[in-house]
Design a protein around this motif. Structure first.
Motif, PDB file in Angstrom:
ATOM      1  N   ILE A  58       0.850  -1.189   0.000  1.00 25.32           N
ATOM      2  CA  ILE A  58       0.000   0.000   0.000  1.00 25.32           C
ATOM      3  C   ILE A  58       0.887   1.241   0.000  1.00 25.32           C
ATOM      4  N   ASP A  59       0.535   2.170  -0.851  1.00 28.53           N
ATOM      5  CA  ASP A  59       1.270   3.427  -0.893  1.00 28.53           C
ATOM      6  C   ASP A  59       0.452   4.479  -0.139  1.00 28.53           C
ATOM      7  N   PRO A  60       0.904   4.855   1.035  1.00 35.19           N
ATOM      8  CA  PRO A  60       0.122   5.812   1.840  1.00 35.19           C
ATOM      9  C   PRO A  60      -0.079   7.155   1.134  1.00 35.19           C
ATOM     10  N   GLN A  61       0.789   7.468   0.192  1.00 40.69           N
ATOM     11  CA  GLN A  61       0.631   8.720  -0.556  1.00 40.69           C
ATOM     12  C   GLN A  61      -0.554   8.663  -1.517  1.00 40.69           C
ATOM     13  N   GLU A  62      -0.830   7.446  -2.003  1.00 43.63           N
ATOM     14  CA  GLU A  62      -1.854   7.291  -3.024  1.00 43.63           C
ATOM     15  C   GLU A  62      -3.160   6.745  -2.459  1.00 43.63           C
ATOM     16  N   CYS A  63      -3.059   5.925  -1.425  1.00 46.41           N
ATOM     17  CA  CYS A  63      -4.240   5.234  -0.913  1.00 46.41           C
ATOM     18  C   CYS A  63      -5.255   6.245  -0.389  1.00 46.41           C
ATOM     19  N   ILE A  64      -6.479   6.074  -0.804  1.00 46.22           N
ATOM     20  CA  ILE A  64      -7.545   6.987  -0.409  1.00 46.22           C
ATOM     21  C   ILE A  64      -7.782   6.908   1.094  1.00 46.22           C
ATOM     22  N   ALA A  65      -7.735   5.694   1.657  1.00 47.82           N
ATOM     23  CA  ALA A  65      -7.990   5.537   3.084  1.00 47.82           C
ATOM     24  C   ALA A  65      -6.908   6.227   3.916  1.00 47.82           C
ATOM     25  N   TYR A  66      -5.701   6.211   3.412  1.00 43.88           N
ATOM     26  CA  TYR A  66      -4.587   6.799   4.162  1.00 43.88           C
ATOM     27  C   TYR A  66      -4.551   8.319   4.007  1.00 43.88           C
ATOM     28  N   THR A  67      -5.211   8.839   3.022  1.00 47.90           N
ATOM     29  CA  THR A  67      -5.180  10.289   2.832  1.00 47.90           C
ATOM     30  C   THR A  67      -6.517  10.890   3.259  1.00 47.90           C
ATOM     31  N   THR A 118     -12.626   1.036   1.703  1.00 52.12           N
ATOM     32  CA  THR A 118     -12.226  -0.335   2.068  1.00 52.12           C
ATOM     33  C   THR A 118     -12.342  -1.277   0.864  1.00 52.12           C
ATOM     34  N   VAL A 119     -12.187  -0.738  -0.319  1.00 53.89           N
ATOM     35  CA  VAL A 119     -12.381  -1.560  -1.523  1.00 53.89           C
ATOM     36  C   VAL A 119     -11.461  -2.779  -1.523  1.00 53.89           C
ATOM     37  N   CYS A 120     -10.181  -2.573  -1.295  1.00 56.63           N
ATOM     38  CA  CYS A 120      -9.231  -3.686  -1.380  1.00 56.63           C
ATOM     39  C   CYS A 120      -9.545  -4.749  -0.323  1.00 56.63           C
ATOM     40  N   GLU A 160      -8.460 -12.946   1.375  1.00 61.83           N
ATOM     41  CA  GLU A 160      -8.528 -12.299   2.696  1.00 61.83           C
ATOM     42  C   GLU A 160      -7.143 -11.923   3.189  1.00 61.83           C
ATOM     43  N   ALA A 161      -6.378 -11.344   2.312  1.00 66.00           N
ATOM     44  CA  ALA A 161      -5.011 -10.975   2.657  1.00 66.00           C
ATOM     45  C   ALA A 161      -4.905  -9.492   3.008  1.00 66.00           C
ATOM     46  N   VAL A 162      -5.976  -8.731   2.838  1.00 62.92           N
ATOM     47  CA  VAL A 162      -5.951  -7.319   3.222  1.00 62.92           C
ATOM     48  C   VAL A 162      -6.976  -7.141   4.341  1.00 62.92           C
ATOM     49  N   PHE A 163      -6.555  -6.531   5.427  1.00 62.28           N
ATOM     50  CA  PHE A 163      -7.476  -6.339   6.555  1.00 62.28           C
ATOM     51  C   PHE A 163      -7.345  -4.914   7.058  1.00 62.28           C
ATOM     52  N   LEU A 164      -8.288  -4.524   7.889  1.00 58.59           N
ATOM     53  CA  LEU A 164      -8.252  -3.174   8.451  1.00 58.59           C
ATOM     54  C   LEU A 164      -7.584  -3.217   9.816  1.00 58.59           C
ATOM     55  N   ASP A 165      -6.689  -2.266  10.030  1.00 58.25           N
ATOM     56  CA  ASP A 165      -6.055  -2.231  11.349  1.00 58.25           C
ATOM     57  C   ASP A 165      -6.935  -1.432  12.318  1.00 58.25           C
ATOM     58  N   GLY A 166      -6.427  -1.199  13.493  1.00 55.80           N
ATOM     59  CA  GLY A 166      -7.224  -0.543  14.533  1.00 55.80           C
ATOM     60  C   GLY A 166      -7.750   0.825  14.126  1.00 55.80           C
ATOM     61  N   ASP A 167      -7.029   1.532  13.263  1.00 57.61           N
ATOM     62  CA  ASP A 167      -7.462   2.866  12.852  1.00 57.61           C
ATOM     63  C   ASP A 167      -8.373   2.827  11.624  1.00 57.61           C
ATOM     64  N   PRO A 208      -6.359   0.036   5.670  1.00 55.44           N
ATOM     65  CA  PRO A 208      -6.035  -1.282   5.115  1.00 55.44           C
ATOM     66  C   PRO A 208      -4.562  -1.642   5.291  1.00 55.44           C
ATOM     67  N   VAL A 209      -4.320  -2.902   5.587  1.00 55.42           N
ATOM     68  CA  VAL A 209      -2.963  -3.422   5.743  1.00 55.42           C
ATOM     69  C   VAL A 209      -2.904  -4.772   5.022  1.00 55.42           C
ATOM     70  N   VAL A 210      -1.773  -5.030   4.377  1.00 55.66           N
ATOM     71  CA  VAL A 210      -1.623  -6.285   3.636  1.00 55.66           C
ATOM     72  C   VAL A 210      -0.965  -7.334   4.519  1.00 55.66           C
ATOM     73  N   ASP A 211      -1.540  -8.511   4.533  1.00 54.28           N
ATOM     74  CA  ASP A 211      -0.890  -9.646   5.184  1.00 54.28           C
ATOM     75  C   ASP A 211      -0.016 -10.338   4.142  1.00 54.28           C
ATOM     76  N   ALA A 212       1.265 -10.069   4.183  1.00 57.64           N
ATOM     77  CA  ALA A 212       2.170 -10.540   3.128  1.00 57.64           C
ATOM     78  C   ALA A 212       2.211 -12.053   3.032  1.00 57.64           C
ATOM     79  N   ASN A 213       1.884 -12.737   4.122  1.00 53.79           N
ATOM     80  CA  ASN A 213       1.914 -14.198   4.065  1.00 53.79           C
ATOM     81  C   ASN A 213       0.706 -14.763   3.332  1.00 53.79           C
ATOM     82  N   ALA A 214      -0.407 -14.054   3.412  1.00 57.15           N
ATOM     83  CA  ALA A 214      -1.622 -14.556   2.760  1.00 57.15           C
ATOM     84  C   ALA A 214      -1.714 -14.071   1.315  1.00 57.15           C
ATOM     85  N   CYS A 215      -1.032 -12.968   1.001  1.00 58.54           N
ATOM     86  CA  CYS A 215      -1.137 -12.391  -0.339  1.00 58.54           C
ATOM     87  C   CYS A 215      -0.313 -13.182  -1.343  1.00 58.54           C
ATOM     88  N   ASN A 216      -0.902 -13.461  -2.489  1.00 56.18           N
ATOM     89  CA  ASN A 216      -0.129 -14.151  -3.534  1.00 56.18           C
ATOM     90  C   ASN A 216       0.090 -13.278  -4.763  1.00 56.18           C
TER      91      ASN A 216
END
Lengths: 407, 213
Positions: free
Chosen positions: B134-143, B149-151, B158-165, B168-176
């Motif tokens: 995820i690029d925080p500069q580009e991601c709509i949720a981060y800006t 929450t599209v991704c 189910e490799a992208v989840f929402l963190d406490g705030d 979106p955060v990527v689970d690198a182990n689940a992402c292919n």
């Protein structure tokens, strides 16, 4: 005529494959590999490069290579003459330039009626390697002299045929200085000597380099600059430019490489193409669909100095012999220009070797006689079929356009 | 026998042509190998960059075979040695492995089409073609438009989840690296004025993960 039309259309197969695949969204592929799902043809050079680069045995690649081997056995280098999109492109650019130069030469010589001749058509290459080729057989003297390239006397005037200095013959195997470099047998002993069926040339050097560099650097190096692949790559790049507004460096790089290969370095197919070299090697055992000369109809075998078939052949072959015949692309230009209609492409030759003996007869044994009769015979022939004759006489690659334009 | 043309044959010029052509080819191979290749995401079945480059003859069949138009042709910008090899571009499509991850019997169409084994048979269940970052500069949720929450919603694995705030955060182990998140990411639709080449979430080659982020 029919063959010519077909041969004009068949090189578009590769482009049609690409466009068809794009239109119908199927993976028919390009000339590098086309097929359906698991069954595919594969470029034989790409196949070898891949096997060397991966240093592993890939069954599918080997099978595809064997298929090409079988095709070459049956049909020879038919790919180069009928399917490859590169020769028409090279001809388009090269032909135009040669035409311009030829016209200039003709104006200079003041003999616009003479057509052009072999050494002019190939330009500096022949003039550079030329001096005093001592072929065992005096050939082409008449056509050389009348083309204005400066053979000493008139045809058959004062020199014995066996020791005639004929500028047009500069590349004759027995006479060229360079042949030793490749270790090819000289075969200078005269008409009856057994000629080697295969001689390595610069293309085979490039082929060896292509295979070696793939082995060393671990990827198919020649595929990067292969003009066949690049031509179809350019079609793809243009397609995406117009359908998806995709602009990238391919649109610049591919045309530049193609121009360098096909326009700046002329005679790509004859001098450099490793794919053609490989195909000619694979075609060594090919004996079918070869040009066959009918001794009754052939003007040369009947004492004239007709070299129309030799002149028109882009590969520089002589249908009267089997020499280097593995390089024949079955383009059938010799059949088309033959004023006597003597050349055919039978599926299987009736008796091999017969042509060769006959071909050497009038020139080797009765050479002197033929020389003397040459001028008259030639001019008689010239008047009856002058258009084709002058188009084809001694002119090489460009004679093709020349002749075809006459149709 | 006279032989008028014979262009290539046995002449000094022909010999020079052969030597120059061969030398140019070897130089090209060395130069391209030395210049190396940009890190591009390859289609499934690519065991390693080296193995793909070794076997790929740039025949274009995998691109035509891809049912989702995810495969595009690498341009010279991706490195001379990669030119005209296949790469994945998730702006036009994504990779669903043609069902090979779910169904043992099937395999990706690009792999099926590849005539040289550059894209080879693999154990598809574990196949990874890249990883999303995820690029925080580009991601709509981060800006400034927090709440996108599209991704997270679209990821098939189910490799992208929402963190406490709620970001979106990527689970690198689940992402292919299938690229579906990038394909669906609306960052360019909403804020393409930034002129960025990539979207809020995008797939990079797994090995280049650290360097790229």
């Amino acid at each position: 005529m029919k063959k010519l039309i077909v041969r004009r259309i068949t090189p578009l197969i590769g482009i049609a494959l690409v466009i068809g695949g794009l239109l119908f969204h199927v993976s028919t592929g390009t000339l590098s590999s086309f097929g359906w799902e698991d069954i595919a043809y594969l470029c034989p050079l790409g196949a070898l490069e891949t096997l060397l680069a991966t240093k592993s045995f890939i069954p599918r690649v080997v099978i595809a290579f064997v298929v090409v081997l079988v095709v070459c056995f049956a049909l020879g280098r038919v790919f180069c003459g009928w399917v490859c999109p590169v020769p028409p492109i090279a001809r388009f650019f090269g032909g135009r330039r040669r035409r311009v130069r030829r016209e200039a030469e003709e104006r200079e010589a003041g003999c616009a009626h003479q057509g052009s001749n072999g050494s002019h058509a190939l330009g500096e290459s022949h003039e550079a390697e030329a001096p005093a080729a001592l072929d065992g057989i005096a050939a082409n003297v008449a056509s050389c002299a009348s083309g204005g390239s400066g053979a000493s006397g008139g045809p058959g005037a004062d020199v014995a045929p066996a020791a005639d200095a004929a500028p047009c013959d500069s590349a004759a195997p027995a006479a060229t200085g360079g042949c030793g470099e490749f270790g090819a047998p000289g075969a200078s002993s005269g008409a009856a000597a057994k000629r080697p069926r295969f001689r390595p040339d610069s293309r085979h050097g490039v082929l060896a380099a292509a295979l070696l560099s793939s082995l060393v650097f671990g990827f198919p190096v020649f595929c990067l600059v292969c003009p066949v692949g690049l031509t179809l790559g350019l079609v793809l790049a243009l397609w995406f430019l117009f359908t998806a507004a995709e602009v990238n460096l391919s649109l610049l790089v591919i045309p530049v490489v193609l121009v360098v290969e096909l326009v700046v370095l002329r005679h790509w197919c004859q001098r450099l193409c490793p794919l053609g070299a490989l195909m000619s090697l694979l075609s060594l055992p090919n004996r079918s669909v070869r040009p066959s000369v009918d001794a009754k109809k052939c003007l040369r075998m009947n004492g004239s100095h007709c070299d129309a078939c030799v002149g028109v052949c882009a590969e520089g072959l002589d249908p009267h012999t089997s020499e280097r015949m593995n390089d024949c692309t079955k383009c059938a230009q010799c059949q088309r220009v033959c004023p006597g209609g003597a050349i055919s492409f039978p599926l299987l030759a009736k008796r091999s070797g017969r042509n060769e003996r006959n071909a050497r007869g009038p020139r080797g044994v009765q050479g002197a006689q033929a020389e003397q009769g040459a001028q008259g015979a030639r001019s008689a022939w010239g008047t009856c079929s002058s258009r084709d004759a002058q188009g084809a006489q001694g002119a090489h690659a460009h004679a093709e356009e020349n002749g075809e334009n006459h149709d | 026998m006279s032989e008028k043309f014979s262009g290539p044959l046995l002449s000094r010029k022909g010999f020079l042509y052969g030597v120059a052509g061969s030398a140019a080819l070897v130089a090209l191979g060395g130069g391209a190998a030395f210049a190396g290749s940009a890190q591009v995401v390859r289609p499934p079945g690519c065991v390693s960059e080296e193995s793909l480059l070794a076997a790929c003859i740039r025949c274009d069949r995998c691109r035509g075979a891809c049912p989702h138009d995810a495969i595009v042709i690498a341009s010279p910008e991706d490195g001379i040695v990669s030119m005209r090899t296949p790469k994945l571009d998730f702006h036009q499509g994504y990779c669903d492995f043609c069902g090979a991850k779910q169904d043992e019997g099937s395999r990706p169409r690009c792999v099926q089409a590849c005539p040289t084994g550059a894209l080879a048979e693999r154990p598809w269940a574990d196949e990874v073609i890249g990883v999303a970052i995820i690029d925080p500069q580009e991601c709509i949720a981060y800006t400034n438009y927090a709440g996108c929450t599209v991704c997270v919603d679209v990821c098939p694995y189910e490799a992208v989840f929402l963190d406490g705030d709620g970001l979106p955060v990527v689970d690198a182990n689940a992402c292919n690296g299938c690229g579906y998140c990038e394909y669906r990411c609306p960052s360019h639709s909403y804020r393409s004025f930034s002129g960025s080449a990539h979207r809020g979430i995008y797939v990079v080659k797994s090995t280049a993960e650290g360097a790229a982020s």
